[in-house]
Design a protein around this motif. Structure first.
Motif, PDB file in Angstrom:
ATOM      1  N   THR A  48      36.551  13.413   9.977  1.00  0.00           N
ATOM      2  CA  THR A  48      36.996  14.473   9.078  1.00  0.00           C
ATOM      3  C   THR A  48      38.418  14.178   8.657  1.00  0.00           C
ATOM      4  O   THR A  48      39.261  13.828   9.483  1.00  0.00           O
ATOM      5  CB  THR A  48      36.932  15.838   9.778  1.00  0.00           C
ATOM      6  OG1 THR A  48      35.603  16.080  10.190  1.00  0.00           O
ATOM      7  CG2 THR A  48      37.372  16.945   8.850  1.00  0.00           C
ATOM      8  N   GLU A  94      41.642  15.731   6.223  1.00  0.00           N
ATOM      9  CA  GLU A  94      42.154  16.839   5.417  1.00  0.00           C
ATOM     10  C   GLU A  94      43.471  16.418   4.786  1.00  0.00           C
ATOM     11  O   GLU A  94      44.356  15.884   5.458  1.00  0.00           O
ATOM     12  CB  GLU A  94      42.357  18.080   6.273  1.00  0.00           C
ATOM     13  CG  GLU A  94      42.784  19.272   5.460  1.00  0.00           C
ATOM     14  CD  GLU A  94      42.764  20.565   6.260  1.00  0.00           C
ATOM     15  OE1 GLU A  94      43.196  21.582   5.695  1.00  0.00           O
ATOM     16  OE2 GLU A  94      42.324  20.553   7.415  1.00  0.00           O
ATOM     17  N   GLN A 125      39.231  18.628   1.956  1.00  0.00           N
ATOM     18  CA  GLN A 125      38.644  18.211   3.233  1.00  0.00           C
ATOM     19  C   GLN A 125      37.415  17.355   2.960  1.00  0.00           C
ATOM     20  O   GLN A 125      36.582  17.712   2.124  1.00  0.00           O
ATOM     21  CB  GLN A 125      38.219  19.416   4.080  1.00  0.00           C
ATOM     22  CG  GLN A 125      39.351  20.232   4.614  1.00  0.00           C
ATOM     23  CD  GLN A 125      39.469  21.562   3.907  1.00  0.00           C
ATOM     24  OE1 GLN A 125      38.549  22.015   3.267  1.00  0.00           O
ATOM     25  NE2 GLN A 125      40.626  22.172   4.004  1.00  0.00           N
ATOM     26  N   CYS A 126      37.306  16.240   3.680  1.00  0.00           N
ATOM     27  CA  CYS A 126      36.175  15.320   3.557  1.00  0.00           C
ATOM     28  C   CYS A 126      35.569  15.120   4.946  1.00  0.00           C
ATOM     29  O   CYS A 126      36.302  14.990   5.918  1.00  0.00           O
ATOM     30  CB  CYS A 126      36.623  13.956   3.034  1.00  0.00           C
ATOM     31  SG  CYS A 126      37.572  14.013   1.532  1.00  0.00           S
ATOM     32  N   SER A 151      30.290  16.083   3.309  1.00  0.00           N
ATOM     33  CA  SER A 151      30.792  17.263   2.612  1.00  0.00           C
ATOM     34  C   SER A 151      32.190  17.009   2.063  1.00  0.00           C
ATOM     35  O   SER A 151      32.964  16.222   2.605  1.00  0.00           O
ATOM     36  CB  SER A 151      30.794  18.490   3.528  1.00  0.00           C
ATOM     37  OG  SER A 151      31.746  18.337   4.543  1.00  0.00           O
ATOM     38  N   VAL A 171      35.301  19.535   0.317  1.00  0.00           N
ATOM     39  CA  VAL A 171      35.732  20.901   0.008  1.00  0.00           C
ATOM     40  C   VAL A 171      37.100  20.828  -0.653  1.00  0.00           C
ATOM     41  O   VAL A 171      38.039  20.243  -0.108  1.00  0.00           O
ATOM     42  CB  VAL A 171      35.819  21.768   1.286  1.00  0.00           C
ATOM     43  CG1 VAL A 171      36.297  23.172   0.946  1.00  0.00           C
ATOM     44  CG2 VAL A 171      34.480  21.821   1.998  1.00  0.00           C
ATOM     45  N   ASN A 190      40.073  23.313  -2.113  1.00  0.00           N
ATOM     46  CA  ASN A 190      40.470  24.727  -2.077  1.00  0.00           C
ATOM     47  C   ASN A 190      41.865  24.921  -2.648  1.00  0.00           C
ATOM     48  O   ASN A 190      42.666  23.994  -2.729  1.00  0.00           O
ATOM     49  CB  ASN A 190      40.370  25.282  -0.649  1.00  0.00           C
ATOM     50  CG  ASN A 190      41.287  24.590   0.313  1.00  0.00           C
ATOM     51  OD1 ASN A 190      42.501  24.618   0.157  1.00  0.00           O
ATOM     52  ND2 ASN A 190      40.721  23.940   1.313  1.00  0.00           N
ATOM     53  N   PHE A 193      37.607  28.229  -2.978  1.00  0.00           N
ATOM     54  CA  PHE A 193      37.186  26.860  -2.711  1.00  0.00           C
ATOM     55  C   PHE A 193      35.881  26.527  -3.422  1.00  0.00           C
ATOM     56  O   PHE A 193      35.103  27.401  -3.787  1.00  0.00           O
ATOM     57  CB  PHE A 193      37.038  26.618  -1.208  1.00  0.00           C
ATOM     58  CG  PHE A 193      35.893  27.340  -0.580  1.00  0.00           C
ATOM     59  CD1 PHE A 193      34.659  26.723  -0.444  1.00  0.00           C
ATOM     60  CD2 PHE A 193      36.042  28.634  -0.107  1.00  0.00           C
ATOM     61  CE1 PHE A 193      33.598  27.387   0.140  1.00  0.00           C
ATOM     62  CE2 PHE A 193      34.994  29.291   0.476  1.00  0.00           C
ATOM     63  CZ  PHE A 193      33.767  28.678   0.608  1.00  0.00           C
ATOM     64  N   SER A 211      32.703  23.651  -2.818  1.00  0.00           N
ATOM     65  CA  SER A 211      32.161  22.780  -1.771  1.00  0.00           C
ATOM     66  C   SER A 211      30.959  22.004  -2.310  1.00  0.00           C
ATOM     67  O   SER A 211      30.184  22.528  -3.109  1.00  0.00           O
ATOM     68  CB  SER A 211      31.748  23.658  -0.590  1.00  0.00           C
ATOM     69  OG  SER A 211      30.948  22.966   0.289  1.00  0.00           O
ATOM     70  N   THR A 217      27.906  18.975  -0.833  1.00  0.00           N
ATOM     71  CA  THR A 217      27.371  18.271   0.333  1.00  0.00           C
ATOM     72  C   THR A 217      26.545  17.073  -0.099  1.00  0.00           C
ATOM     73  O   THR A 217      25.984  17.051  -1.193  1.00  0.00           O
ATOM     74  CB  THR A 217      26.497  19.195   1.202  1.00  0.00           C
ATOM     75  OG1 THR A 217      25.430  19.707   0.396  1.00  0.00           O
ATOM     76  CG2 THR A 217      27.304  20.340   1.765  1.00  0.00           C
TER      77      THR A 217
END
Length: 165
Positions: free
Chosen positions: A34, A36, A45-46, A117, A119, A121, A141, A143, A145
């Motif tokens: 993850t 950010e 965020q990935c 995913s 995201v 924001n 945000f 998102s 997937t």
């Protein structure tokens, strides 16, 4: 599961060779990451996942060896041995064949790298809202997937088989 002798594919049948290990289901290693990233009020965020090694048995490939009643079939059923298409690894299609059993022709490698995913924001504080409210901060945000997958096996990307072990 049997390992088949592909040298008899032109004849429409293959001889099973018993007690042959065709592959391991579990990958050698797998994991995720993850990340950010933030800039002022923006955030990104990935979540990535990956797997290396391992094999899988694809049941749609098993069912493509012969027709079953009126059920739909996959496109790979058309990639069979014919007198004009001798480079196929699959035996010729036999409409009178009984139910198929899994063989080495149905085992595929399963390494991948996937963006699970993403995201994006944006955070607003109370002065940005321009109205008197009990809300001290608000985060908006977007998102998404399963955005992309990198793999050696093309049917995992497009639903069609192009590469076998």
């Amino acid at each position: 599961m049997f390992k088949l002798d592909t040298s008899t594919a032109a004849l429409g049948f293959q001889f099973p060779q018993h007690n042959v290990i065709l592959g391991k289901g579990a990958p050698e290693y797998y994991g995720g990451m993850t990340q950010e990233i933030g800039y002022r009020r923006w955030g990104l965020q990935c979540f990535f996942t990956f797997s290396h090694g391992g094999h899988l048995l694809w049941t749609e490939s098993v069912t493509s060896h012969s027709f079953y009643s009126i059920a739909n079939s996959v496109v790979s059923m058309l990639d069979r041995y014919t007198p004009s298409h001798t480079s196929s690894r699959s035996p010729r299609l036999d409409l009178d064949a009984p139910l198929s059993f899994p063989t080495n022709l149905d085992v595929f490698g399963s390494p991948f790298f996937k963006l699970r995913s993403l995201v994006l924001n944006y955070q607003l504080s109370q002065p940005d809202l321009k109205i008197k409210t009990a809300i001290k901060a608000l985060r908006l945000f977007v998102s998404a997937t399963n955005l992309f997958t990198i793999t050696e096996v093309s049917w995992q990307r497009s639903g069609d088989i192009r590469r076998r072990l």
